[in-house]
Each structure stands twice: as structure tokens, then as C-alpha cells.
Design a protein around this motif. Structure first.
Motif, PDB file in Angstrom:
ATOM      1  N   ASP A 105      10.822  42.273  46.565  1.00 54.23           N
ATOM      2  CA  ASP A 105      10.336  42.095  45.198  1.00 54.23           C
ATOM      3  C   ASP A 105      11.151  42.891  44.182  1.00 54.23           C
ATOM      4  N   TRP A 106      12.350  43.356  44.584  1.00 57.58           N
ATOM      5  CA  TRP A 106      13.210  44.082  43.661  1.00 57.58           C
ATOM      6  C   TRP A 106      14.664  43.991  44.163  1.00 57.58           C
ATOM      7  N   TYR A 107      15.574  44.309  43.290  1.00 53.74           N
ATOM      8  CA  TYR A 107      16.981  44.454  43.684  1.00 53.74           C
ATOM      9  C   TYR A 107      17.657  45.371  42.689  1.00 53.74           C
ATOM     10  N   ALA A 108      18.786  45.917  43.081  1.00 58.29           N
ATOM     11  CA  ALA A 108      19.578  46.784  42.199  1.00 58.29           C
ATOM     12  C   ALA A 108      21.023  46.315  42.221  1.00 58.29           C
ATOM     13  N   GLY A 109      21.600  46.106  41.050  1.00 60.24           N
ATOM     14  CA  GLY A 109      23.012  45.754  40.966  1.00 60.24           C
ATOM     15  C   GLY A 109      23.872  46.981  41.190  1.00 60.24           C
ATOM     16  N   PHE A 110      25.030  46.805  41.828  1.00 60.57           N
ATOM     17  CA  PHE A 110      25.861  47.988  42.086  1.00 60.57           C
ATOM     18  C   PHE A 110      27.352  47.763  41.868  1.00 60.57           C
ATOM     19  N   ALA A 111      27.804  46.551  41.583  1.00 56.15           N
ATOM     20  CA  ALA A 111      29.233  46.318  41.346  1.00 56.15           C
ATOM     21  C   ALA A 111      29.437  44.978  40.657  1.00 56.15           C
ATOM     22  N   GLN A 112      30.532  44.864  39.915  1.00 52.21           N
ATOM     23  CA  GLN A 112      30.917  43.602  39.283  1.00 52.21           C
ATOM     24  C   GLN A 112      32.219  43.106  39.891  1.00 52.21           C
ATOM     25  N   ASN A 113      32.532  41.833  39.647  1.00 52.46           N
ATOM     26  CA  ASN A 113      33.749  41.266  40.209  1.00 52.46           C
ATOM     27  C   ASN A 113      34.209  40.086  39.367  1.00 52.46           C
ATOM     28  N   ALA A 114      35.254  39.417  39.815  1.00 52.50           N
ATOM     29  CA  ALA A 114      35.796  38.253  39.118  1.00 52.50           C
ATOM     30  C   ALA A 114      36.366  37.292  40.153  1.00 52.50           C
ATOM     31  N   THR A 115      36.364  36.000  39.839  1.00 55.43           N
ATOM     32  CA  THR A 115      36.974  35.013  40.727  1.00 55.43           C
ATOM     33  C   THR A 115      38.462  34.884  40.405  1.00 55.43           C
ATOM     34  N   THR A 116      39.224  34.535  41.425  1.00 56.18           N
ATOM     35  CA  THR A 116      40.651  34.326  41.230  1.00 56.18           C
ATOM     36  C   THR A 116      41.194  33.489  42.396  1.00 56.18           C
ATOM     37  N   PHE A 117      42.482  33.238  42.367  1.00 51.27           N
ATOM     38  CA  PHE A 117      43.185  32.635  43.507  1.00 51.27           C
ATOM     39  C   PHE A 117      44.274  33.607  43.932  1.00 51.27           C
ATOM     40  N   VAL A 118      44.375  33.838  45.241  1.00 58.03           N
ATOM     41  CA  VAL A 118      45.464  34.673  45.758  1.00 58.03           C
ATOM     42  C   VAL A 118      46.485  33.777  46.449  1.00 58.03           C
ATOM     43  N   TYR A 119      47.701  34.308  46.622  1.00 58.58           N
ATOM     44  CA  TYR A 119      48.765  33.542  47.260  1.00 58.58           C
ATOM     45  C   TYR A 119      49.782  34.496  47.859  1.00 58.58           C
ATOM     46  N   ALA A 120      50.670  33.951  48.675  1.00 58.78           N
ATOM     47  CA  ALA A 120      51.695  34.744  49.353  1.00 58.78           C
ATOM     48  C   ALA A 120      53.086  34.289  48.915  1.00 58.78           C
ATOM     49  N   ASP A 121      54.093  35.024  49.302  1.00 58.06           N
ATOM     50  CA  ASP A 121      55.467  34.667  48.937  1.00 58.06           C
ATOM     51  C   ASP A 121      55.843  33.285  49.449  1.00 58.06           C
ATOM     52  N   GLN A 216      42.271  44.921  47.383  1.00 61.79           N
ATOM     53  CA  GLN A 216      42.121  45.615  48.666  1.00 61.79           C
ATOM     54  C   GLN A 216      43.222  45.232  49.645  1.00 61.79           C
ATOM     55  N   HIS A 217      43.588  43.953  49.648  1.00 62.12           N
ATOM     56  CA  HIS A 217      44.566  43.459  50.624  1.00 62.12           C
ATOM     57  C   HIS A 217      45.985  43.364  50.045  1.00 62.12           C
ATOM     58  N   HIS A 218      46.159  43.878  48.829  1.00 62.67           N
ATOM     59  CA  HIS A 218      47.484  43.927  48.190  1.00 62.67           C
ATOM     60  C   HIS A 218      48.128  42.548  48.105  1.00 62.67           C
ATOM     61  N   LEU A 219      47.342  41.583  47.637  1.00 65.50           N
ATOM     62  CA  LEU A 219      47.808  40.210  47.523  1.00 65.50           C
ATOM     63  C   LEU A 219      48.154  39.860  46.076  1.00 65.50           C
ATOM     64  N   LYS A 220      49.063  38.922  45.914  1.00 71.72           N
ATOM     65  CA  LYS A 220      49.344  38.388  44.592  1.00 71.72           C
ATOM     66  C   LYS A 220      48.157  37.539  44.150  1.00 71.72           C
ATOM     67  N   TYR A 221      47.801  37.655  42.888  1.00 74.49           N
ATOM     68  CA  TYR A 221      46.652  36.884  42.410  1.00 74.49           C
ATOM     69  C   TYR A 221      46.834  36.475  40.960  1.00 74.49           C
ATOM     70  N   LEU A 222      46.046  35.490  40.548  1.00 75.98           N
ATOM     71  CA  LEU A 222      46.081  35.003  39.177  1.00 75.98           C
ATOM     72  C   LEU A 222      45.123  35.810  38.315  1.00 75.98           C
ATOM     73  N   ASP A 223      45.609  36.307  37.220  1.00 77.09           N
ATOM     74  CA  ASP A 223      44.770  37.044  36.276  1.00 77.09           C
ATOM     75  C   ASP A 223      44.158  36.035  35.305  1.00 77.09           C
ATOM     76  N   LEU A 224      43.035  35.466  35.689  1.00 80.62           N
ATOM     77  CA  LEU A 224      42.407  34.410  34.897  1.00 80.62           C
ATOM     78  C   LEU A 224      41.661  34.995  33.703  1.00 80.62           C
ATOM     79  N   PRO A 225      41.495  34.208  32.648  1.00 78.89           N
ATOM     80  CA  PRO A 225      40.773  34.693  31.463  1.00 78.89           C
ATOM     81  C   PRO A 225      39.304  34.978  31.784  1.00 78.89           C
ATOM     82  N   ALA A 226      38.737  35.962  31.098  1.00 79.14           N
ATOM     83  CA  ALA A 226      37.327  36.300  31.294  1.00 79.14           C
ATOM     84  C   ALA A 226      36.421  35.127  30.956  1.00 79.14           C
ATOM     85  N   ALA A 227      36.884  34.235  30.099  1.00 80.84           N
ATOM     86  CA  ALA A 227      36.074  33.078  29.710  1.00 80.84           C
ATOM     87  C   ALA A 227      35.771  32.164  30.883  1.00 80.84           C
TER      88      ALA A 227
END
Length: 282
Positions: A105-121, A216-227
Motif C-alpha cells: 500500500d506504499w512505495y518510495a521512489g529512489f532514482a530517475q533514468n532516461a531511455t536511449t539506444f546503445v550501439y557498438a563500433d 555502467q557498461h561504457h557503451l556508446k549511446y544516443l543523447d536523446l532530447p528530454a522531450a
């Protein structure tokens, strides 16, 4: 009649035969069900908690947040702590209602995040992709995209929400469908972190994942807009217009906030509360 002296002698003899010491108490087990994306950070947190509490052993299982929640509600498995990648999972699945028993009957938030796409060389078009053209690259023929299952994991439906927001943001009708066409069921897992090896081996070119995992995994990723990346609470009203269709119903977009609770069937609720206090201070 046994004298006091004889009784003491018998006790001393028994202790000596047993090895000269009283057996240590069995450690207490703290069971955690967590989102797959929490596996790496929780390993560090769990180890630090066990160091502070040497009589405790943390037993953690990780998977898609919806799947882990339903282990509690549908399979009646006992967890002392449930930590999910979308705070809405807890009220939706554990608060009960419509003849469903309440498991929290309760919860506590503890972190935020964002979606992205990662890729390799070695990913197709890795040298071309950018924040300005990513949706064109991901829709190209032959590109293989990995993602998690929207029916079991928040990252799965958040990816669909992000693509719907991108379609509106860039005013490109059909953008979402074209990208999803390159992410077939064969490239889907219950949690996106299961596909990291496939990315590194070149079996897929891009992987929809959280920005924290990319770091965390040191991957290349897309810096997508916050929108569109579901990271900014200030954009909550806009995010809500992007609805993902899943087997569990329609899921409107929300800012990504991780949350934790103690299920009502917890075997160690007091210890769970101590762990959550430790987590919130970490």
C-alpha cells in the motif's frame, strides 16, 4: 541423583566433543526481487549492506519489473523487497482492487533514468548515427534492434512510448512503426540487459536500454532530447500522450522513476525496512 559438579562436567565434555565452541546462529536471508537493470548497482549495494550486517545474506533475483511483481501477486512467491524500474508497476499490480488482494500500500521512489539506444563500433552505420538522424538510421533495411518485452518489462513499453513521442516531436508519421519493424520478436527478451552480449557480438546493431546501463557498461549511446526520453518530470503531461499497447492494457508514458516497496507477505519486513533506509542513503 546427579550432582551439580557432575552436570557441569558433562556439559564441558559435550562442548569439547562438539569442537570446543557453540555453533554460530544461522544467517538471516533477505530476499529481493528487482528490475533487471538494477542487477549491477544492487550487487554493490547488497555487498555493502551485508558488510554492515554480517548476520544477513542477501538473496536477489532480477528480471522484468512486471514479471517480478507478478511473481508476488500471481505466483505468491515471498519477497522482502521489490524494486522496479517504473514506480507505476507497484500501485498497478500490488495495491489490489477489482477482487484482487492487496500486496502493498506504499512505495518510495529512489532514482530517475532516461531511455536511449546503445550501439557498438561494429554496429551498422555506427559512424553515421547522431542525435539528428537516429530515427532514419534505425529504420534502414538490415538494421537489427534489440528491446525488452513490453508485456513483462517497463523498458519495453517505455521504448514504444519514446518512439511515439519522437514521431510527434519530429512530425514524421510512421517513424515508430518503421523502427519497431527492425526490432522483431526474435530480438526481444524479458529484460533488455539480457541482450548486451548480443550487441557486443554483433548479433544486433542497436539496443533500446536505459542511459544508466549505457554508462555502467561504457557503451556508446544516443543523447536523446528530454522531450522524448522520459527523463524530465516537467514533461509529464506530454509523456502521458504516448500510450503503449501491451497484453496488460494500455500504458501511458510517465517520467522514469524507480521505486521500492515491502510486499505484505515479506518474511523479514523489519530487515527489509532497514535495507530500504540503507538504499535511500546510498
Amino acid at each position: 541423583m546427579i550432582s551439580r559438579t557432575m552436570l557441569v562436567a558433562v556439559i564441558v565434555l559435550l562442548v569439547t566433543v562438539a569442537g570446543g565452541s557453540v555453533p554460530a546462529a544461522m544467517p538471516v536471508t533477505l530476499t529481493i526481487f528487482g528490475a533487471g537493470t538494477l542487477a549491477a548497482p544492487f550487487r554493490q549495494i547488497d555487498a555493502a549492506f551485508e558488510k554492515q550486517h554480517p548476520d544477513v545474506v542477501v538473496h536477489a533475483q532480477f528480471g522484468g519489473s512486471v514479471m517480478m511483481a507478478r511473481k508476488v501477486t500471481d505466483l505468491h512467491q515471498h519477497a522482502d523487497v521489490l524494486a522496479v524500474a517504473d514506480y507505476n508497476v507497484i500501485p498497478k499490480y500490488l495495491f489490489g482492487g477489482e477482487a484482487r488482494a492487496a500486496n502493498a500500500d506504499w512505495y518510495a521512489g529512489f532514482a530517475q533514468n532516461a531511455t536511449t539506444f546503445v550501439y557498438a563500433d561494429k554496429s551498422k552505420f555506427a559512424k553515421e548515427i547522431s542525435r539528428a538522424n537516429w530515427y532514419d538510421i534505425l529504420a534502414r533495411p538490415g538494421v537489427q534492434i534489440g528491446r525488452s518485452n513490453p508485456d513483462t518489462d517497463p523498458s519495453g513499453y517505455q521504448t514504444l512510448q519514446m518512439l511515439a513521442l519522437a514521431e510527434k516531436q519530429y512530425r514524421l508519421l510512421g517513424l515508430a512503426a518503421k523502427v519497431v519493424a527492425n526490432a522483431p520478436l526474435a530480438n526481444m527478451r524479458d529484460t533488455e540487459t539480457e541482450l548486451l552480449a548480443a550487441l557486443q557480438l554483433g548479433q544486433i546493431d542497436y539496443l533500446a536500454i536505459y542511459r544508466s546501463d549505457a554508462l555502467q557498461h561504457h557503451l556508446k549511446y544516443l543523447d536523446l532530447p528530454a522531450a522524448i526520453d522520459l527523463s524530465d518530470p516537467a514533461d509529464a503531461a506530454s509523456y502521458a500522450t504516448a500510450v503503449a499497447h501491451t497484453k496488460n492494457g494500455e500504458v501511458p508514458g510517465k517520467p522514469i522513476v524507480y521505486a521500492v516497496t515491502i510486499p505484505s507477505g515479506a518474511d523479514q519486513p523489519d530487515l527489509a525496512a532497514t535495507f530500504i533506509a540503507f538504499l535511500l542513503r546510498a
